[in-house]
Design a protein around this motif. Sequence first.
Motif, PDB file in Angstrom:
ATOM      1  N   CYS A   1       0.866  -1.180   0.000  1.00  0.00           N
ATOM      2  CA  CYS A   1       0.000   0.000   0.000  1.00  0.00           C
ATOM      3  C   CYS A   1       0.898   1.224   0.000  1.00  0.00           C
ATOM      4  O   CYS A   1       1.725   1.387   0.906  1.00  0.00           O
TER       5      CYS A   1
ATOM      6  N   TRP B   1      -4.380  -2.999   7.941  1.00  0.00           N
ATOM      7  CA  TRP B   1      -4.998  -3.786   6.880  1.00  0.00           C
ATOM      8  C   TRP B   1      -6.306  -4.377   7.424  1.00  0.00           C
ATOM      9  O   TRP B   1      -6.335  -4.942   8.528  1.00  0.00           O
TER      10      TRP B   1
ATOM     11  N   CYS C   1      -6.033  -1.306   2.777  1.00  0.00           N
ATOM     12  CA  CYS C   1      -5.182  -0.609   3.719  1.00  0.00           C
ATOM     13  C   CYS C   1      -5.906   0.668   4.167  1.00  0.00           C
ATOM     14  O   CYS C   1      -6.690   1.240   3.409  1.00  0.00           O
TER      15      CYS C   1
END
Length: 123
Positions: A21, A35, A95
């Motif tokens: 991410c 996450w 994310c």
Amino acid sequence: VQLQACGGGLVQAGDSLRLSCSASGGTFSAYRMTWFRQAPGKEREFVATVSANGAMTIYADSVSGRFIISRDDAKNTVALQVNSLKPEDAAVYYCAASTIPGAIRDSRLYAYWGQGTLVTVSS
């Protein structure tokens, strides 16, 4: 801050993936990065988090020992190494970033989200 997740794919049970991410437009080091995942027909659930200073990581019981979260503030990225994948790990992985302390598992406290990356696990 804008977040962009990638790294998902179709794998077999037992395989590994590395989700990433990337962040832009903000002070990445100020954010706790987390996450979450959401499987079809299920609520979004907490997977793992890393504190803003990188000193603390917390995992959901279902992934502890198999997943590893890490951050690289020099590159403004957070990664999730997912190992020993199981069919029940299949989901869209998101994310998220937050500066709000506490309640790290509550998705409602995260103002910034990536678009999600799909992980499919075949048995």
